[in-house]
Motif scaffolding. Structure first.
Motif, PDB file in Angstrom:
ATOM      1  N   MET B   1      33.375  13.617  52.238  1.00 53.88           N
ATOM      2  CA  MET B   1      32.468  14.559  51.812  1.00 53.88           C
ATOM      3  C   MET B   1      31.259  13.925  51.361  1.00 53.88           C
ATOM      4  O   MET B   1      30.084  14.447  51.890  1.00 53.88           O
ATOM      5  N   ILE B   2      31.328  12.884  50.672  1.00 57.32           N
ATOM      6  CA  ILE B   2      30.127  12.346  50.217  1.00 57.32           C
ATOM      7  C   ILE B   2      29.557  11.764  51.277  1.00 57.32           C
ATOM      8  O   ILE B   2      28.181  11.580  51.107  1.00 57.32           O
ATOM      9  N   GLY B   3      30.328  11.182  52.169  1.00 58.12           N
ATOM     10  CA  GLY B   3      29.714  10.406  53.381  1.00 58.12           C
ATOM     11  C   GLY B   3      28.688  11.300  54.146  1.00 58.12           C
ATOM     12  O   GLY B   3      27.695  10.830  54.683  1.00 58.12           O
ATOM     13  N   GLU B   4      29.439  12.581  54.401  1.00 56.82           N
ATOM     14  CA  GLU B   4      28.477  13.460  55.086  1.00 56.82           C
ATOM     15  C   GLU B   4      27.223  13.809  54.489  1.00 56.82           C
ATOM     16  O   GLU B   4      26.268  13.849  55.183  1.00 56.82           O
ATOM     17  N   TRP B   5      27.148  13.989  53.020  1.00 59.05           N
ATOM     18  CA  TRP B   5      25.890  14.262  52.427  1.00 59.05           C
ATOM     19  C   TRP B   5      24.957  13.159  52.403  1.00 59.05           C
ATOM     20  O   TRP B   5      23.945  13.331  52.505  1.00 59.05           O
ATOM     21  N   ILE B   6      25.580  11.679  52.126  1.00 57.62           N
ATOM     22  CA  ILE B   6      24.518  10.629  52.335  1.00 57.62           C
ATOM     23  C   ILE B   6      23.951  10.724  53.938  1.00 57.62           C
ATOM     24  O   ILE B   6      22.745  10.296  54.091  1.00 57.62           O
ATOM     25  N   ARG B   7      24.871  11.083  54.897  1.00 59.69           N
ATOM     26  CA  ARG B   7      24.248  11.122  56.333  1.00 59.69           C
ATOM     27  C   ARG B   7      23.189  11.989  56.383  1.00 59.69           C
ATOM     28  O   ARG B   7      22.049  11.932  57.054  1.00 59.69           O
ATOM     29  N   PHE B   8      23.575  13.159  55.871  1.00 54.42           N
ATOM     30  CA  PHE B   8      22.537  14.391  55.654  1.00 54.42           C
ATOM     31  C   PHE B   8      21.204  13.810  54.981  1.00 54.42           C
ATOM     32  O   PHE B   8      20.075  14.131  55.573  1.00 54.42           O
ATOM     33  N   GLY B   9      21.446  13.170  53.974  1.00 54.82           N
ATOM     34  CA  GLY B   9      19.977  12.702  53.294  1.00 54.82           C
ATOM     35  C   GLY B   9      19.312  11.786  54.094  1.00 54.82           C
ATOM     36  O   GLY B   9      18.195  11.817  54.198  1.00 54.82           O
ATOM     37  N   ILE B  10      19.977  10.880  55.006  1.00 49.49           N
ATOM     38  CA  ILE B  10      19.324   9.776  55.853  1.00 49.49           C
ATOM     39  C   ILE B  10      18.518  10.627  56.647  1.00 49.49           C
ATOM     40  O   ILE B  10      17.393  10.198  57.064  1.00 49.49           O
ATOM     41  N   THR B  11      19.251  11.705  57.494  1.00 52.69           N
ATOM     42  CA  THR B  11      18.631  12.428  58.521  1.00 52.69           C
ATOM     43  C   THR B  11      17.421  13.122  57.893  1.00 52.69           C
ATOM     44  O   THR B  11      16.349  13.378  58.829  1.00 52.69           O
ATOM     45  N   CYS B  12      17.788  13.660  56.798  1.00 51.43           N
ATOM     46  CA  CYS B  12      16.418  14.546  56.282  1.00 51.43           C
ATOM     47  C   CYS B  12      15.088  13.685  55.866  1.00 51.43           C
ATOM     48  O   CYS B  12      14.278  13.916  56.190  1.00 51.43           O
ATOM     49  N   LEU B  13      15.498  12.334  55.397  1.00 55.11           N
ATOM     50  CA  LEU B  13      14.425  11.690  55.301  1.00 55.11           C
ATOM     51  C   LEU B  13      13.724  11.003  56.614  1.00 55.11           C
ATOM     52  O   LEU B  13      12.586  11.214  56.526  1.00 55.11           O
ATOM     53  N   LEU B  14      14.418  10.752  57.500  1.00 54.24           N
ATOM     54  CA  LEU B  14      13.824  10.336  58.707  1.00 54.24           C
ATOM     55  C   LEU B  14      13.060  11.527  59.576  1.00 54.24           C
ATOM     56  O   LEU B  14      12.094  11.351  60.148  1.00 54.24           O
ATOM     57  N   LEU B  15      13.606  12.593  59.364  1.00 49.41           N
ATOM     58  CA  LEU B  15      12.950  14.049  60.040  1.00 49.41           C
ATOM     59  C   LEU B  15      11.957  14.370  59.378  1.00 49.41           C
ATOM     60  O   LEU B  15      10.695  14.660  59.852  1.00 49.41           O
ATOM     61  N   ILE B  16      11.809  14.403  57.685  1.00 46.54           N
ATOM     62  CA  ILE B  16      10.449  14.644  57.229  1.00 46.54           C
ATOM     63  C   ILE B  16       9.536  13.417  57.556  1.00 46.54           C
ATOM     64  O   ILE B  16       8.256  13.858  57.573  1.00 46.54           O
ATOM     65  N   ALA B  17       9.856  12.126  57.581  1.00 44.40           N
ATOM     66  CA  ALA B  17       8.842  11.175  57.916  1.00 44.40           C
ATOM     67  C   ALA B  17       8.405  11.360  59.359  1.00 44.40           C
ATOM     68  O   ALA B  17       7.128  11.210  59.427  1.00 44.40           O
ATOM     69  N   ALA B  18       9.214  11.917  60.186  1.00 45.43           N
ATOM     70  CA  ALA B  18       8.755  12.112  61.655  1.00 45.43           C
ATOM     71  C   ALA B  18       7.536  13.198  61.683  1.00 45.43           C
ATOM     72  O   ALA B  18       6.581  13.164  62.185  1.00 45.43           O
ATOM     73  N   LEU B  19       7.980  14.261  60.947  1.00 51.90           N
ATOM     74  CA  LEU B  19       7.002  15.380  60.630  1.00 51.90           C
ATOM     75  C   LEU B  19       5.508  15.107  60.012  1.00 51.90           C
ATOM     76  O   LEU B  19       4.766  15.511  60.445  1.00 51.90           O
ATOM     77  N   VAL B  20       5.737  13.918  59.025  1.00 54.54           N
ATOM     78  CA  VAL B  20       4.568  13.648  58.521  1.00 54.54           C
ATOM     79  C   VAL B  20       3.802  12.818  59.308  1.00 54.54           C
ATOM     80  O   VAL B  20       2.546  12.915  59.424  1.00 54.54           O
ATOM     81  N   GLY B  21       4.393  12.028  60.267  1.00 54.65           N
ATOM     82  CA  GLY B  21       3.633  11.392  61.269  1.00 54.65           C
ATOM     83  C   GLY B  21       3.106  12.072  62.139  1.00 54.65           C
ATOM     84  O   GLY B  21       1.776  12.008  62.496  1.00 54.65           O
ATOM     85  N   PHE B  22       3.810  13.285  62.679  1.00 50.26           N
ATOM     86  CA  PHE B  22       2.981  14.100  63.685  1.00 50.26           C
ATOM     87  C   PHE B  22       1.961  14.828  63.139  1.00 50.26           C
ATOM     88  O   PHE B  22       0.941  15.275  63.782  1.00 50.26           O
ATOM     89  N   THR B  23       2.181  15.185  61.615  1.00 50.18           N
ATOM     90  CA  THR B  23       1.248  15.901  61.016  1.00 50.18           C
ATOM     91  C   THR B  23      -0.232  15.170  61.131  1.00 50.18           C
ATOM     92  O   THR B  23      -1.424  15.398  61.202  1.00 50.18           O
ATOM     93  N   ALA B  24      -0.047  13.672  60.548  1.00 50.18           N
ATOM     94  CA  ALA B  24      -1.308  12.836  60.617  1.00 50.18           C
ATOM     95  C   ALA B  24      -1.645  12.556  62.076  1.00 50.18           C
ATOM     96  O   ALA B  24      -3.067  12.681  62.008  1.00 50.18           O
ATOM     97  N   ALA B  25      -0.912  12.739  62.979  1.00 52.89           N
ATOM     98  CA  ALA B  25      -1.546  12.791  64.529  1.00 52.89           C
ATOM     99  C   ALA B  25      -2.368  13.835  64.558  1.00 52.89           C
ATOM    100  O   ALA B  25      -3.595  13.791  65.231  1.00 52.89           O
TER     101      ALA B  25
END
Lengths: 161, 119
Positions: B1-25
């Protein structure tokens, strides 16, 4: 809150934000002042749609949508390539454009020269100041050589009259 | 369960960074004053954003086959995105007869002097 609902919220928010960015790029492609801006916006819309499809494949949990994203990437590249091939000439006619524009600039300088007297020190100072940096001190490209020839011709003409 | 949440956190970070990159573009494509600058901003932001989105998808999917297919997109886009940027700048080079005028002004005025593109 379970992990699945958290994923749903994350992916839905990302899709909404990506669609807002697509709308902004669509506005850019409509109002872009040059043709390059429009094509750039189309290219960027393609990339945003690919990332939308990738996120959607995780939201719906359908892995074949990744294949659709790959095909979309190929098609968007081909569209940009074909549109670029329309505008890039096969024979390179850049020199003709540049020659025309240089003629324009020479006409502008000639007008300025006729306003002030061409042998006067103000005119020479102005001509020196409006030269780009690489032309100063007789060093530079063929552009510099052209203006140098012009100056020498004008001096000859001045001595003749 | 905690592993799932860690994976969700990593996904969340990467997706938000991607959106920041697109917004900067997108912001760069709106705010720069010259076409080549806009092209540069959009190309860089595109490449970074698609990389981070595909990383997020691969992390959250968890299956090797899906991640490999997703990375195929990155391989393809990292070859084609510079090529299309090159073609777009070639369009600008061939269709803008006043491009060298802008370059002259840049040499005279210094590198940070552009606010308007030459008409």
């Amino acid at each position: 809150m379970s992990v699945e609902t958290a994923y749903d919220y994350l992916y839905t928010g990302a899709l909404i934000w990506l669609s807002v960015l697509i709308l902004f790029m669509l506005v850019r492609s409509i109002m872009g002042p040059r043709i390059t801006d429009r094509l750039l916006a189309i290219n960027m819309i393609g990339t945003l749609v690919i990332s939308c499809i990738a996120v959607l494949s995780r939201l719906l949990d359908e892995s074949y949508l990744i294949d659709a994203a790959l095909i979309y990437a190929m098609i968007s590249f081909v569209s940009v390539l074909i549109l670029a091939m329309i505008y890039i000439p096969v024979r390179q006619t850049r020199g003709k454009f540049e020659k025309d524009a240089r003629k324009e600039i020479r006409a502008e300088r000639g007008i300025r020269g006729s306003v002030t007297e061409s042998g006067s020190p103000e005119y020479k100072a102005g001509k020196e100041a409006e030269k780009p940096a690489y032309e100063k001190g007789n060093a530079g490209l063929d552009n510099g050589r052209d203006t140098q020839q012009d100056a020498s011709l004008q001096e000859k003409g001045g001595s003749r009259t | 369960m905690i592993g799932e949440w860690i994976r969700f956190g990593i996904t969340c970070l990467l997706l938000i960074a991607a959106l920041v990159g697109f917004t900067a573009a997108v912001i760069g494509a709106y705010r720069f004053g010259f076409v080549m600058n806009r092209l540069h901003a959009a190309g860089i932001g595109d490449t970074l954003g698609i990389f981070l989105v595909i990383c997020a998808v691969s992390v959250s999917s968890g299956s090797f086959l899906e991640a490999a297919k997703a990375f195929l997109i990155i391989v393809f886009l990292w070859f084609t995105s510079p090529a299309s940027s090159h073609f777009l700048s070639q369009i600008e080079y061939y269709t803008n007869p006043h491009l060298y005028r802008y370059v002259d002004r840049k040499i005279q005025d210094g590198p940070h002097s552009d606010e308007k593109e030459p008409e």
